[in-house]
Scaffold this active site. Structure first.
Site, short mmCIF file in Angstrom:
data_model
loop_
_atom_site.label_atom_id
_atom_site.label_comp_id
_atom_site.label_asym_id
_atom_site.label_seq_id
_atom_site.Cartn_x
_atom_site.Cartn_y
_atom_site.Cartn_z
N SER A 253 20.01 -20.57 -13.57
CA SER A 253 21.10 -20.36 -13.90
C SER A 253 22.19 -21.62 -13.92
O SER A 253 22.64 -20.95 -14.74
CB SER A 253 21.89 -19.27 -13.07
N HIS B 261 13.51 -15.18 -11.19
CA HIS B 261 15.23 -15.65 -11.26
C HIS B 261 15.54 -14.32 -10.98
O HIS B 261 15.30 -13.43 -10.21
CB HIS B 261 15.72 -16.73 -11.54
N HIS C 94 10.15 -18.93 -3.16
CA HIS C 94 11.17 -19.59 -3.49
C HIS C 94 10.40 -20.89 -3.85
O HIS C 94 10.01 -21.43 -2.94
CB HIS C 94 12.65 -19.43 -2.13
N ARG D 235 20.80 -15.64 2.71
CA ARG D 235 21.35 -14.46 1.64
C ARG D 235 20.97 -12.76 2.41
O ARG D 235 21.35 -11.65 2.08
CB ARG D 235 21.07 -14.66 0.26
N ASP E 197 16.64 -11.07 -3.05
CA ASP E 197 16.35 -10.41 -4.50
C ASP E 197 15.53 -8.98 -3.02
O ASP E 197 15.27 -7.85 -3.98
CB ASP E 197 15.81 -10.49 -5.20
N1 CMX Z 1 3.71 -13.56 -4.85
C1 CMX Z 1 2.15 -14.51 -5.62
N2 CMX Z 1 2.18 -15.79 -5.82
C2 CMX Z 1 3.19 -16.78 -5.40
C3 CMX Z 1 4.85 -15.91 -4.62
C4 CMX Z 1 4.97 -14.42 -5.19
N3 CMX Z 1 5.95 -13.76 -4.00
N4 CMX Z 1 5.39 -17.01 -5.18
C5 CMX Z 1 4.75 -18.23 -5.17
N5 CMX Z 1 3.81 -17.30 -5.52
C6 CMX Z 1 2.38 -18.61 -6.14
C7 CMX Z 1 3.07 -19.12 -7.74
O1 CMX Z 1 2.64 -18.19 -8.54
C8 CMX Z 1 2.02 -20.33 -7.59
O2 CMX Z 1 0.81 -19.97 -7.95
P1 CMX Z 1 0.34 -20.71 -8.91
O3 CMX Z 1 -0.69 -22.05 -8.28
O4 CMX Z 1 -1.02 -19.42 -9.21
O5 CMX Z 1 0.95 -20.49 -10.17
C9 CMX Z 1 1.61 -20.36 -5.82
O6 CMX Z 1 1.86 -19.67 -4.88
C10 CMX Z 1 2.76 -21.60 -5.58
O7 CMX Z 1 3.92 -21.54 -5.35
P2 CMX Z 1 5.65 -22.19 -5.25
O8 CMX Z 1 5.14 -23.56 -4.86
O9 CMX Z 1 5.35 -21.09 -3.65
O10 CMX Z 1 6.07 -21.20 -6.02
P3 CMX Z 1 7.34 -21.78 -6.91
O11 CMX Z 1 8.01 -23.13 -6.65
O12 CMX Z 1 6.53 -22.15 -8.39
O13 CMX Z 1 7.79 -20.65 -7.80
C11 CMX Z 1 9.08 -18.11 -7.20
C12 CMX Z 1 8.86 -19.84 -6.95
C13 CMX Z 1 10.58 -17.77 -6.68
C14 CMX Z 1 9.32 -18.36 -8.76
C15 CMX Z 1 7.71 -17.60 -6.85
O14 CMX Z 1 7.78 -17.51 -5.14
C16 CMX Z 1 8.01 -16.67 -7.01
O15 CMX Z 1 7.50 -15.99 -8.62
N6 CMX Z 1 8.05 -15.71 -6.68
C17 CMX Z 1 8.77 -13.98 -6.96
C18 CMX Z 1 9.87 -13.56 -7.41
C19 CMX Z 1 11.05 -14.03 -7.14
O16 CMX Z 1 11.26 -13.05 -5.33
N7 CMX Z 1 11.69 -14.74 -7.31
C20 CMX Z 1 13.27 -15.10 -6.96
C21 CMX Z 1 13.21 -15.83 -7.11
C22 CMX Z 1 15.30 -16.37 -5.98
C23 CMX Z 1 16.26 -15.91 -6.94
O17 CMX Z 1 15.91 -16.63 -8.19
O18 CMX Z 1 17.03 -15.18 -7.45
#
Ligand code: CMX
Length: 440
Positions: free
Chosen positions: A241, A271, A318, A327, A373
């Protein structure tokens, strides 16, 4: 409140000179190397943006102008001695770079109250959308429709000198932030209270007025929304964002367009929409297990099943953080202090115990800890804000404070149009001397 604008200008224009000098004297210096891994994982860790409002540390979390969340909860002015600080104070801190006093904060409240008038056509635009369009769709459309009022855009057309861009950006930013509670509350009452709207009360603070217009006019909800608006306000410049707002603003699109772009990014499930996904996911679990009080074993099994289905566990992980999000901790402490035995909050606390080892065991999740979240929805739900399809709008109202303070600084610094380079996959392959081929 011209003095706040002047204070910002006095402080930040020194940084503008510094920016210009650094650009002129040191542009050829190497500050970091970029690995292929960084390119392939969404540019993580590549220093490429200038954001002064806040900085995110992977282990200690967000600092607003150097202050942690516990520090700002301690130091920013509040209305009641045992209440939460006003988000107006955080906005001042992010914009001016100093802790404000109580008068500064109350003056911003007053200033925003005088700017809060929303033109009728904005409500007409919202009303023209079907009620089943997502609250974030209505929110973004309303923001775009306000661009008719952009002072920056008018000044640009009139040929204003570029050194004055920041001034009209500041005016747009203050007007925009001032109007957001009214717009958010309008969407809320339209969707969930049969268009029974509540007029603003200009005597209230920004977050207090939002609670009032949503129809949750209690001190408890006002206190929660003040905390909510503070902790969601900013997370340095690289999140979707903030980055989208900055990027679109760099083309000198007006602040309404820039912030709307940021909100469309916030609406994604990785996000800000994750705050709804957390509640959706917990309710799916409750329904499937047919109990509001699942055991720890049941929650473990449900979490593992989610991973097996190739889904993410929302509220966990994250892109930068490598610890429990402060947070999250601030909200957990709030719940401990004010709430006794709520089934949804009990589940959220159990998830905090059981999910990190499950994610760790995958061997690929870089941060198994909860983010902001994971907690926010359960608190809102507890206080009667049960309409979870609306939650990302609340995140969006808060996020305006950080991204729009930064946008004002972008224009004062005179930051240029943003334009990184892209290459075909083949180019990266050649760069790392990889000669194998899959026929791509
Ligand atoms: N559940 C399952 N798998 C997860 C995970 C979770 N909560 N968090 C990361 N992973 C997976 C990723 O999907 C990725 O899988 P692939 O290699 O198969 O594609 C792997 O672990 C590595 O990811 P990462 O480097 O640890 O995380 P990213 O930096 O790529 O993504 C985030 C970060 C937040 C998008 C991810 O942790 C996620 O999808 N979390 C759940 C959604 C969420 O809570 N988002 C809110 C974030 C805060 C905000 O912006 O408000």
């Amino acid at each position: 409140m011209e003095y706040i604008k002047n204070r910002f200008y006095q402080k930040a224009s020194k940084c503008t000179s510094e920016y210009q000098r650094l650009k002129q004297d040191h542009s050829d210096k190497v500050i970091a190397e970029v690995t292929l891994g960084q390119v392939m994982t969404g540019m993580k860790g590549v220093p490429s943006l200038i954001t002064d409002t806040s900085k995110l540390d992977p282990t200690t979390g967000i600092r607003f102008r150097g202050y942690t969340i516990p520090e700002i909860r301690e130091r920013l002015p509040r209305l009641h001695p045992d209440g939460e600080p006003l988000p107006e104070g955080l906005f001042y801190l992010m914009l001016v770079g100093e802790i404000p006093d109580r008068d500064d904060v109350l003056n911003i409240s007053k200033d925003w109250a005088t700017r809060a008038y929303v033109p009728q056509h904005v409500f007409d635009v919202i009303d023209s959308l079907p009620k089943n369009s997502r609250p974030m769709t209505q929110f973004s459309a309303a923001i775009l429709s306000m661009a008719t009022d952009s002072i920056f855009q008018k000044a640009y057309r009139a040929g204003v000198h570029k050194k004055h861009y920041w001034d009209t950006t500041y005016e747009d930013v203050m007007n925009l932030i001032a109007r957001l509670p009214r717009i958010a509350a309008y969407i809320y009452r339209r969707n969930f209270f049969n268009d029974d709207h509540i007029e603003p009360d200009p005597r209230l603070d920004w977050a207090g007025n939002l609670a009032h217009m949503m129809g949750h006019n209690t001190e408890e909800v006002k206190r929660l929304l003040r905390l909510y608006m503070v902790i969601h306000a900013d997370h340095e410049g690289g999140n979707v964002s903030a980055h989208a707002t900055h990027l679109v603003g760099s083309a000198l699109s007006n602040p309404y367009y820039a912030y709307a772009a940021g909100m469309l990014g916030l609406a994604g499930p990785l996000h800000g929409y994750a705050n709804q996904e957390v509640i959706n996911w917990i309710f799916e679990m409750i329904q499937e297990l047919d109990t509001e009080n699942p055991t720890e074993e049941q929650i473990v099994a449900y979490s593992e099943k989610t991973l097996k289905e190739g889904r993410v566990i929302p509220g966990y992980g994250h892109a930068v953080l490598r610890q429990t999000d402060p947070r999250f901790t601030a909200q957990q402490e709030f719940a401990k202090k004010y709430i006794k035995d709520d089934p949804l909050i009990n589940i959220v606390n159990t998830l905090h115990r059981v999910v990190p080892p499950i994610l760790e065991a995958t061997g690929k999740v870089k941060n198994p800890w909860p983010n902001v979240d994971a907690y926010s929805g359960s608190l809102l739900y507890h206080y009667g804000l049960k309409e979870h399809t609306f939650y990302t709008v609340l995140f969006g109202v808060s996020r305006a404070l950080g991204v729009l303070a930064s946008l004002t600084m972008d224009r004062l610094y005179g930051l240029p149009i943003e334009r990184p380079s892209s290459y075909p996959l083949k180019w990266y392959k050649e760069k790392v001397n990889d000669t194998t081929t899959e026929g791509c």
